[in-house]
Enzyme design. Sequence first.
Site, PDB file in Angstrom:
ATOM      1  N   HIS A   7     -28.804 -14.182 -24.067  1.00 16.01           N
ATOM      2  CA  HIS A   7     -29.778 -13.665 -25.024  1.00 16.01           C
ATOM      3  C   HIS A   7     -29.437 -12.268 -25.519  1.00 16.01           C
ATOM      4  CE1 HIS A   7     -31.707 -11.724 -21.411  1.00 16.01           C
ATOM      5  NE2 HIS A   7     -32.019 -10.806 -22.308  1.00 16.01           N
ATOM      6  N   ASP A  66     -28.295 -18.737 -19.385  1.00 18.03           N
ATOM      7  CA  ASP A  66     -28.455 -17.405 -19.969  1.00 18.03           C
ATOM      8  C   ASP A  66     -27.257 -16.507 -19.637  1.00 18.03           C
ATOM      9  OD1 ASP A  66     -29.666 -15.456 -21.530  1.00 18.03           O
ATOM     10  OD2 ASP A  66     -30.782 -14.592 -19.853  1.00 18.03           O
ATOM     11  N   SER A 123     -30.577  -6.149 -19.283  1.00 18.55           N
ATOM     12  CA  SER A 123     -30.093  -7.525 -19.342  1.00 18.55           C
ATOM     13  C   SER A 123     -28.576  -7.571 -19.330  1.00 18.55           C
ATOM     14  CB  SER A 123     -30.589  -8.215 -20.621  1.00 18.55           C
ATOM     15  OG  SER A 123     -31.936  -8.540 -20.508  1.00 18.55           O
TER      16      SER A 123
END
Length: 833
Positions: free
Chosen positions: A86, A116, A189
Amino acid sequence: MKKGSISLVAAFVLVTYAQPMSSHVYAAEINAEIPQVIEKASPSVVAIIGKPSSEMDKSLEKNRFNLAHGTGVIVASNGVIVTNAHVVKNMKNIVVVTSEGTTYRGHASNIDEESDLALVKIDASGLQPATFASSSDIKVGETVAAIGTPISFALRNSVTVGIVSGLDRSVSSQYQLIQTDAAINPGNSGGALINMKGEVIGINTMKYADIGVENLGFAIPVDTVKYVLKHFELYGKVKRAYTGLELEESWEAVVGLPSSTGLRVTYVDADSPAAEAGIEQDETLVSVGPNSVKTLVDYNEAIKKYLPGQSVDIKLQSGSATLTKTVKLGELHSAEATLTEDAEGSSLDADSGKTKIGDSHFGWSMKYPAGLVKRQQSDDGDTVSFVDAKGEFALSIHVDSDQSDELSAAALLNKLAGDDSSEYSGYGDSATILERQYVKRAESPYAKIVSRSGEDGYIQTRGYLHGGRLYTVKLFVTKEQYTNRSKQNSFNDLLDSFKLAFNTADNSLKDISVFNSDDVTYTSEYGLSIDLPADWEQDHRGSNSFYNEDYSQTIHVYVTSASSGDTLSDWVGREIKEFEAQYKADYRRVDKPVEVTVDGVPAWKVDFASSLGDEWDAGSSLFFIKDKYKYEVQMTYPQDDQGDELKKIWDNVVASISVDKETMDGELGFIQDLDELSDPDRTTLYKNEKFNYTVRIPENWTTNRSYDGIDQATKSFTFTGGYLRVEADSKKAYAEVLKDAEEEHKVSHTNDSDYTYSSEDVTLFGDVKAKKYTVSYSKAHIPYAETVYVFNRKQVTYTVTLRMDAAVSTDANVARLNKAFASFTLVNGTGGK
């Protein structure tokens, strides 16, 4: 296999983009080994920044401050970096910055949205790869540190410390996750979660964000990372085994309680590996190979140990019997993520080389400081506001196009003093004027007012008159900035640079006009892409329809499946025939189809026009078949709009059309072309129980809906250029309704002698006395003919109107309208057949 997902996962947020940081900071115990561990691991962690692409608003991609950032972990010395999918899925112009500050251009090479995880490649050598631990070595309670780029790119390689809070978590994920209380914030992230040996135990992916919830972050375990990286290396993607089962968790598993049962089989795909193995619906799946499964995450973790083509024993409970069935696994073909290409230009700064900014339509320009951020702009571009990236000032420019150039200096100053056009006008409660003067600058004189508003606000307003427009420029600063002589000089320099001119030949000048001629590309779920003028808008309901500013020009996209044996010529022939059947010859025009090529396949272009008697509407339709789907791109417009500008728009649209099978919605199936099935003479029965009548109408006519479920007193059945309307009145006497109708026709004739009518007494349905009015209006705006019947039965007076415009009064249309009236039946009484 999403059944049983819990609603609480909606509160989990992917943490790529910056959000306000919590005031709570984890108070980690000072440990002498932590600095050494971080020193060892930090060189393997990089910061990632890029431009987020936006299909909905391309202007965002041109905003130099609209950036997204995240973190990555080096896995190979030659520049291979793992991060979250993402983070980079929709990122353009990727830039990677190492811990020591070296910058590289990068690109996403592999993306797997299910896990992911993604890979970013940079052209580098001699980098320090991270050392990976084993998931079996991870212990709840052990000290860990998260390294990443939280909140701001300026905070890259930040470190937070905590513990492993839990293992085998399954929130909002296909696989198990690690839970940690080390602070995980937006931008973390893709970063590393490391143990006190400096080994990566997971890749940070999300946090739980809610009021009153703190220190609840999650990371992808290292074993899952290794699994995905291995597949990327061997196959370029993650090859997942496919069984063909849809499974449902128990209630206990859904709410997080330990479950004593397995997964119920809710569906078995036909011709799937599970079907071939004999697995049936409502059996309970107990284990996959040696692995017991109680949740969907258990199942996914077990299945990921196998490759397509391998066989696995699946244990099931069927009633009281325990069965073991061998499944030869297939391959799960999920939609592959499309790698985002870089935006136009290679620079991360969308405005690289731009030192001035302005509006070509309204004809102004000024200097473009590096920290200037466009905040808002009105739809028609007459108002725009800016802020400084560091918050030192705000600026607004408003253009009033309805002004006289003859305002005196005093009148202009007075007007500025009362101006409230800016969004910042409420800066303070009251304004004290500190300076007011008319500056006689040779190239463009202006009125100037400096005022203090409230306790800490200062506003400088400048007004310029030029070409029937008033340009109002306002600068807003705080007292701290206003009293800083150096800052005040820089602010005045910016204001002094404002000019009533826009040099289109100046490549250093950025144009923010909303009237620019750049095209915008729209891509539909059917794989179709077209370029449209930037000022056109998509239908607010999200359909494949687009409009110009005043909605007079439209482009519609229609997509259906190509039936077996259907050809382009057959399809276009049906469409032309259907169009011609709607209008009489004098009110329509269809040109001979022209053969062209669109996106490498044959296409037919058909020009057409129609009228109901007043103005003519025209248009062009482009028909082509590609990848089993039929595409019609149609542009319509008033015939008077025809000209070079309109032709240019249409030619650009046609030239831009492309169909990419890879971008089609993976769930698309067969889309029936209803025109192939439509029968204009097929009817359906409408029954009005409240007013005791039925009528059969062609099923392709439309009708006004009843939202409360109650039969309506007035019901209209419409088609292009006409209608059949039934009005039922149970309150007025028959004689009164007749009197009103007669009066209405007389008034219409008196007001316009071209409105003619006649009346006669007739008998309907065998024994119902009625008054019939025949109306003709040959010179009306839209010529039409109308027949009205008024009759009474059981205290209800019915007025039935048959209306048809001259343009559509073909023999077939007239026959359908008359047939519909002939079907009118009074319930429990005599009536038409």
